[in-house]
Design a protein around this motif. Sequence first.
Motif: not given
Length: 311
Positions: A5-19
Motif C-alpha cells: 500500500i502506497f499512501p496517497k499523494s499530498l497536496k498543497k496545504g497538507d500537514k506534515i508531522a515532525i516527531i
Amino acid sequence: MNKTIFPKSLKKGDKIAIISPAGAVESSQLEKGIEMIKSKGFEPVLGEHLYTKYANGYNYAGTEQERLKDMNWAFNDSEISAVWASRGGYGCQHLIQELNLKNFTRNPKWYIGYSDNTVIQSYLLKKGFASIHGQTVKTSSFGVTEESYDLIFDVLKGKSLKYSLSSHQFNKKGNVEGQLVGGNLALIYALLGTKYSFDFKDKILFIEDIGENFYALDRMIMSLELAGVFNKISGLIIGGMTNMGDEKENKQYEESFDEFAYKLIADRISKYNFPTVFGFPNGHIKDNRPLIIGGNVRLEVKNKAKIEFLV
C-alpha cells in the motif's frame, strides 16, 4: 511482484508531522528543514515531545512513553498527511511493540527517515505499507544536497523515482525486478531473528552504514549470510559506507563510499550470483537520495546500473 500500500499523494496545504522517535534534537537544528517544508507549500506540525530530552545511557528525545505518544498521534491523527522523523540515532526499537496503526490503516501516510528509522520502516512493511528511506529534517542543517530533499517531495506528490549510476568495479551484472527492502545495516542486523525483521525472500536488499569498525561491518555481513539472507534475495544495492574503521588510519574515512568497506562486502558475497550495485547515493552522506522501502523496482546492471521504481 509484491503488492504494497502506497499512501496517497499530498497536496498543497497538507500537514506534515515532525516527531523525534529516537535521539534528542535541538530546535536550531530543525529550523532550516521546517522552513523548507513551508516553502514547498505544506504545513509542518510539531510533535509535543519533538524537543524533549531524556538521558538514560543515551540522549533520547523523551522517555519511551513520550516518544511513543508522539508517534501514535502522528500515525493516527486524520489531519496529518505525512510523518517526518527529525533524526535517527537510537531508540526506535523501543516503540515498535506498542505502535498503534488503528487509524493509520484506514488513512495510510508516508513515513520519512533513515538510519535508526529503518526499524519503523521494517515494521510498516510487515504491515503492508511503503515508506521513504531518505533525509531526516535535521540533516537539512548539514549542507546536504537540495536534490535529495526535492526528490522526497516528488515522491510525496506522487512521482516515481528513476536512477542511473556509473559503473563500479565490484558490480555484478544482471536484471531483476522485485520489492525493495532494507536500510541501515546495523538495524537490519539488530532485527534478524525477530518478528519485525524484513522478509528477504525474492527481495532486492539495500544496505548502508556509518561509523563501524571494519570487523563490525564484517560481523554484520556474516550474520546476514548465516541467517540465509544472501540465499533468499534476488538483488543487492549498497549505498553509503562512511566514517568506517579508524579515523587516523583510514584515508577514506570521510568519503561517502569507502572502498575497503566495499571490498570487504564484495568478498563476502562473491559466491552469490544476484545482480549487485555499489555506490548508490543513499545513506549517511551529503547526497542522500530517497528510496521507497516496499516499492517494486527494476534493477538493471550492465556497464552502468539503472534503478527504476515501477508504479
